[in-house]
Design a protein around this motif. Structure first.
Motif, short mmCIF file in Angstrom:
data_model
loop_
_atom_site.label_atom_id
_atom_site.label_comp_id
_atom_site.label_asym_id
_atom_site.label_seq_id
_atom_site.Cartn_x
_atom_site.Cartn_y
_atom_site.Cartn_z
N LYS A 225 0.82 -1.21 0.00
CA LYS A 225 0.00 0.00 0.00
C LYS A 225 0.85 1.26 0.00
O LYS A 225 1.98 1.26 0.45
CB LYS A 225 -0.87 0.06 1.26
CG LYS A 225 -1.65 -1.13 1.57
CD LYS A 225 -2.55 -0.96 2.76
CE LYS A 225 -1.89 -0.31 3.94
NZ LYS A 225 -2.80 0.09 4.99
N ASN A 226 0.23 2.30 -0.48
CA ASN A 226 0.75 3.66 -0.36
C ASN A 226 -0.24 4.40 0.53
O ASN A 226 -1.04 5.18 0.05
CB ASN A 226 0.85 4.31 -1.73
CG ASN A 226 1.34 5.72 -1.68
OD1 ASN A 226 1.47 6.32 -0.61
ND2 ASN A 226 1.60 6.30 -2.83
N PHE B 89 -2.72 0.92 -4.12
CA PHE B 89 -2.17 -0.35 -3.64
C PHE B 89 -2.07 -1.33 -4.79
O PHE B 89 -2.73 -1.16 -5.83
CB PHE B 89 -3.01 -0.94 -2.51
CG PHE B 89 -4.39 -1.39 -2.92
CD1 PHE B 89 -4.61 -2.67 -3.38
CD2 PHE B 89 -5.46 -0.52 -2.84
CE1 PHE B 89 -5.87 -3.08 -3.76
CE2 PHE B 89 -6.73 -0.92 -3.21
CZ PHE B 89 -6.93 -2.21 -3.67
N ASN C 202 -9.11 1.95 -2.26
CA ASN C 202 -8.25 1.89 -1.09
C ASN C 202 -9.01 2.26 0.18
O ASN C 202 -8.73 1.72 1.25
CB ASN C 202 -7.03 2.79 -1.28
CG ASN C 202 -5.88 2.40 -0.37
OD1 ASN C 202 -5.95 1.45 0.40
ND2 ASN C 202 -4.80 3.13 -0.46
N PHE D 281 -0.67 -7.00 4.80
CA PHE D 281 -0.65 -5.67 4.22
C PHE D 281 0.70 -5.06 4.56
O PHE D 281 1.15 -5.15 5.70
CB PHE D 281 -1.77 -4.80 4.79
CG PHE D 281 -3.14 -5.25 4.37
CD1 PHE D 281 -3.73 -4.70 3.25
CD2 PHE D 281 -3.82 -6.21 5.09
CE1 PHE D 281 -4.99 -5.10 2.86
CE2 PHE D 281 -5.08 -6.63 4.70
CZ PHE D 281 -5.67 -6.07 3.59
N ASP E 225 2.94 -1.51 4.14
CA ASP E 225 2.96 -0.11 3.74
C ASP E 225 4.36 0.25 3.24
O ASP E 225 5.30 0.34 4.02
CB ASP E 225 2.58 0.78 4.93
CG ASP E 225 2.34 2.22 4.52
OD1 ASP E 225 2.11 2.47 3.32
OD2 ASP E 225 2.38 3.09 5.39
N ALA F 83 4.70 0.77 -3.85
CA ALA F 83 3.29 0.72 -4.26
C ALA F 83 3.03 1.68 -5.41
O ALA F 83 2.40 1.33 -6.40
CB ALA F 83 2.39 1.05 -3.07
N TYR G 271 2.05 0.55 -9.20
CA TYR G 271 0.72 0.99 -9.65
C TYR G 271 0.81 1.81 -10.94
O TYR G 271 0.03 1.62 -11.86
CB TYR G 271 0.04 1.81 -8.55
CG TYR G 271 -1.33 2.30 -8.94
CD1 TYR G 271 -2.43 1.47 -8.81
CD2 TYR G 271 -1.52 3.58 -9.44
CE1 TYR G 271 -3.69 1.91 -9.17
CE2 TYR G 271 -2.78 4.02 -9.81
CZ TYR G 271 -3.86 3.18 -9.67
OH TYR G 271 -5.11 3.61 -10.04
#
Length: 122
Positions: free
Chosen positions: A35-36, A41, A65, A79, A81, A86, A90
């Motif tokens: 994730k960002n 994500f 998200n 998950f 981060d 990410a 993406y």
């Protein structure tokens, strides 16, 4: 039926009410979601019968998200981060793309932390 089974059914019904069936299925297939924070994500899956590196099987933007953060505590999934990774995955790749060599070391470090893959890296 055990309490854990009951709570899992309840949790899945909550998740399915939030997400469409296809997105829900893809989320459950992921080994890890990178994730960002609240922006974007990507979901990765490694299957040695499909490719020699993880494959991007899910991507989401800000809208999806928001839902992901809602269900994050309801499902047992890793998950991670890692904002720059990410964002790069993406913006530069699509669902179905095999992870390029450039990102392999970084993603391998994440996979080393996943219980399912501990033996592979030992």
């Amino acid at each position: 039926m055990s309490e854990e089974s009951k709570s899992r059914i309840i949790d899945q019904s909550k998740i399915q009410s939030i997400l469409s069936g296809s997105v829900f299925s893809k989320i459950l297939e992921c080994d890890v979601i990178i994730k960002n924070e609240r922006s974007v994500f990507v979901g990765l899956k490694y299957d040695e019968t499909m490719a020699t590196a993880p494959v991007i099987i899910l991507q989401g933007d800000e809208t999806l998200n928001r839902h992901l953060s809602t269900i994050e505590n309801l499902i047992k999934l890793s998950f991670y981060d890692y904002r720059p990774l990410a964002r790069a995955l993406y913006e530069n790749f699509n669902e179905g793309d095999v992870l390029p060599d450039l990102y392999y070391k970084c993603v391998a470090d994440i996979y080393k932390q996943l219980p399912r893959f501990l033996e592979m890296f030992s």
